[in-house]
Design an enzyme around this catalytic site. Structure first.
Site, PDB file in Angstrom:
ATOM      1  N   LYS A  49       0.844  -1.237  -0.067  1.00  0.00           N
ATOM      2  CA  LYS A  49      -0.055   0.167  -0.043  1.00  0.00           C
ATOM      3  C   LYS A  49       0.750   1.270   0.157  1.00  0.00           C
ATOM      4  CE  LYS A  49      -1.479   3.038   2.078  1.00  0.00           C
ATOM      5  NZ  LYS A  49      -1.672   4.407   1.652  1.00  0.00           N
ATOM      6  N   GLY A  90      -4.700   3.727  -2.239  1.00  0.00           N
ATOM      7  CA  GLY A  90      -5.745   4.308  -1.468  1.00  0.00           C
ATOM      8  C   GLY A  90      -4.966   5.169  -0.454  1.00  0.00           C
ATOM      9  N   THR A  91      -5.842   5.791   0.517  1.00  0.00           N
ATOM     10  CA  THR A  91      -5.541   6.462   1.486  1.00  0.00           C
ATOM     11  C   THR A  91      -5.417   5.655   2.926  1.00  0.00           C
ATOM     12  OG1 THR A  91      -7.775   7.030   2.627  1.00  0.00           O
ATOM     13  CG2 THR A  91      -6.696   8.513   1.058  1.00  0.00           C
ATOM     14  N   GLY A  92      -4.161   6.272   3.892  1.00  0.00           N
ATOM     15  CA  GLY A  92      -3.935   5.231   5.155  1.00  0.00           C
ATOM     16  C   GLY A  92      -5.316   4.862   5.846  1.00  0.00           C
ATOM     17  N   PRO A  93      -6.064   5.960   6.198  1.00  0.00           N
ATOM     18  CA  PRO A  93      -7.183   5.719   7.204  1.00  0.00           C
ATOM     19  C   PRO A  93      -8.109   4.559   6.349  1.00  0.00           C
ATOM     20  CG  PRO A  93      -6.816   7.873   7.204  1.00  0.00           C
ATOM     21  CD  PRO A  93      -5.744   7.324   6.000  1.00  0.00           C
ATOM     22  N   GLY A 109      -5.171   1.470   4.061  1.00  0.00           N
ATOM     23  CA  GLY A 109      -4.100   1.088   4.882  1.00  0.00           C
ATOM     24  C   GLY A 109      -4.617   0.410   6.348  1.00  0.00           C
ATOM     25  N   GLU A 112       9.564   1.451  10.734  1.00  0.00           N
ATOM     26  CA  GLU A 112      10.498   2.345  10.644  1.00  0.00           C
ATOM     27  C   GLU A 112      10.044   3.690  10.583  1.00  0.00           C
ATOM     28  OE1 GLU A 112      12.728   4.951   9.869  1.00  0.00           O
ATOM     29  OE2 GLU A 112      12.847   4.366   7.941  1.00  0.00           O
ATOM     30  N   CYS A 139      14.927   8.523   5.254  1.00  0.00           N
ATOM     31  CA  CYS A 139      14.930   8.543   7.100  1.00  0.00           C
ATOM     32  C   CYS A 139      16.244   8.493   7.382  1.00  0.00           C
ATOM     33  CB  CYS A 139      14.210   7.466   7.390  1.00  0.00           C
ATOM     34  SG  CYS A 139      14.644   5.996   6.697  1.00  0.00           S
ATOM     35  N   GLU A 192      11.953  15.290  13.036  1.00  0.00           N
ATOM     36  CA  GLU A 192      12.533  14.891  11.727  1.00  0.00           C
ATOM     37  C   GLU A 192      12.082  15.953  10.836  1.00  0.00           C
ATOM     38  OE1 GLU A 192      12.968  10.730   9.179  1.00  0.00           O
ATOM     39  OE2 GLU A 192      10.964  11.562  10.096  1.00  0.00           O
TER      40      GLU A 192
END
Length: 359
Positions: free
Chosen positions: A9, A40-43, A46, A84, A118, A222
């Site tokens: 995803k 798609g989106t995370g909510p 995901g 991560e 990262c 970050e």
């Protein structure tokens, strides 16, 4: 991953490149159903994947808040996790470091992929005896970087992922300036020159901040953009304490010609991966030993050392570097069999930078 199918995803911000990657998989002959891309989106997409009872293992790279959400959702089904969630990586440069090697390398590690990695270095701790000369040389090297369209051969810094993210990165700099810090090069001090067709792109000049307190937001959080802070330090004990004073624990590097010193400091740094450099040859000391609050991906212990020159660009000329095919699964790692996954980032061809190590 041998023998396992994968459901990916991607971020909704990278849907096009992920779609193109599917074509590459098909051209490579990967059978249908082995790699499956869900957009798609995370909510919505995901979270549905994370909560599905048939998904036994989850690997996530992204924000801390999302990682915390995944951790809680996965707990109900005792799912295996690899999270991560970013880093606030430090480079520690002692006054006996080889600056001819250190400065080009730290510039690249700070601004690789316009800082959207990262593992990028965002905090430089430089011993007071060489601080002024280091800063001058670092700023000079940074000003040589070319910002522009990534497909042009002379470009070394491309665009950020979105307008919102560009604004977020710039706010970090604005906040530092409001707190009394200074920008020696980059946003907002210098003018960014771009071809007319790219004027509205999400480009930002590599930015160097000095005169910043350790408690400042840009030293704690970050940024994930082309921004680096350079601060002085006096001695070994002081710099270790300051470098560890963040909630992240991904990676760090130590620069010195004193072998005993780099081993001592590397062992004291609370990070997942430590890299040490000495003399004119770079040696990579990988120390993976603990869970950090954020950043670490596992709780295993291992260490290995090998010369970077053995893995120079000549070993992969004409190929794209990636994770070695003979890398050892984390479950079987020990001090004797860990594979050194380091690439020499000082000798990349045509100014195209690659990740200096693959995990």
């Amino acid at each position: 991953m041998a023998g396992n199918t994968v459901v990916c995803k991607p971020s909704e911000m990278t849907s096009v490149t992920s779609w193109m990657l599917c074509d590459i998989f098909r051209e490579a002959g990967i059978p249908p159903g082995v790699v499956n891309m869900v957009f798609g989106t995370g909510p919505k997409a995901g979270e549905a994947l994370v909560k599905h009872p048939d998904v036994a293992l989850i690997s996530f790279t992204g924000s801390t808040l999302t990682g915390q959400r995944i951790y809680r959702l996965a707990a109900d089904h005792y799912k295996k996790l690899s999270l991560e969630m970013g880093g606030k990586n430090a480079a520690i440069i002692f006054d006996d470091a080889n600056l001819d090697m250190c400065i080009p390398a730290t510039v690249k590690s700070a601004f690789l992929n316009q800082g959207e990695v990262c593992l990028c270095t965002s905090r430089l701790f430089v011993q007071k005896g060489i601080y002024d000369s280091f800063v001058r040389a670092f700023v000079h090297e940074t000003r040589q970087l070319k910002v522009g369209p990534p497909l042009k051969n002379d470009t070394t810094v491309g665009a950020l992922i979105s307008a919102d993210h560009l604004s977020k990165v710039q706010r970090f700099v604005d906040d530092a300036l409001a707190s009394g810090a200074s920008v020696l090069t980059g946003y907002p001090e210098d003018r960014l020159e771009l071809p007319s067709e790219y004027k509205n792109g999400y480009f930002m000049l590599p930015t160097v901040i000095v005169g910043v307190e350790d408690s400042a937001v840009c030293m704690k959080e970050e940024i994930f953009g082309p921004v680096v802070c350079i601060v002085p330090f006096s001695d070994e004990n002081e710099v270790v304490e300051r470098a560890n004073d963040v909630k992240y624990g991904l990676c760090a590097s130590v620069w010195s010609t004193d072998v005993g010193r780099v081993h001592r400091v590397a062992n004291e740094l609370q990070v997942d991966v430590s890299i040490m450099f000495r003399l004119s040859v770079a040696f990579a000391l990988i120390v993976c030993r603990r869970w950090a609050q954020f950043g670490a991906t596992a709780g295993w212990s291992a260490a290995s050392i090998c010369p970077l020159e053995a893995l120079s660009s000549r070993a992969w000329e004409g190929k794209v570097p990636g994770i070695p095919t003979n890398s050892t699964p984390k479950s079987k790692l020990s001090a004797s069999n860990i594979k050194c996954q380091i690439y020499d980032f000082l000798s990349c061809k045509n100014n195209r930078w690659s990740n200096f190590f693959a995990r």
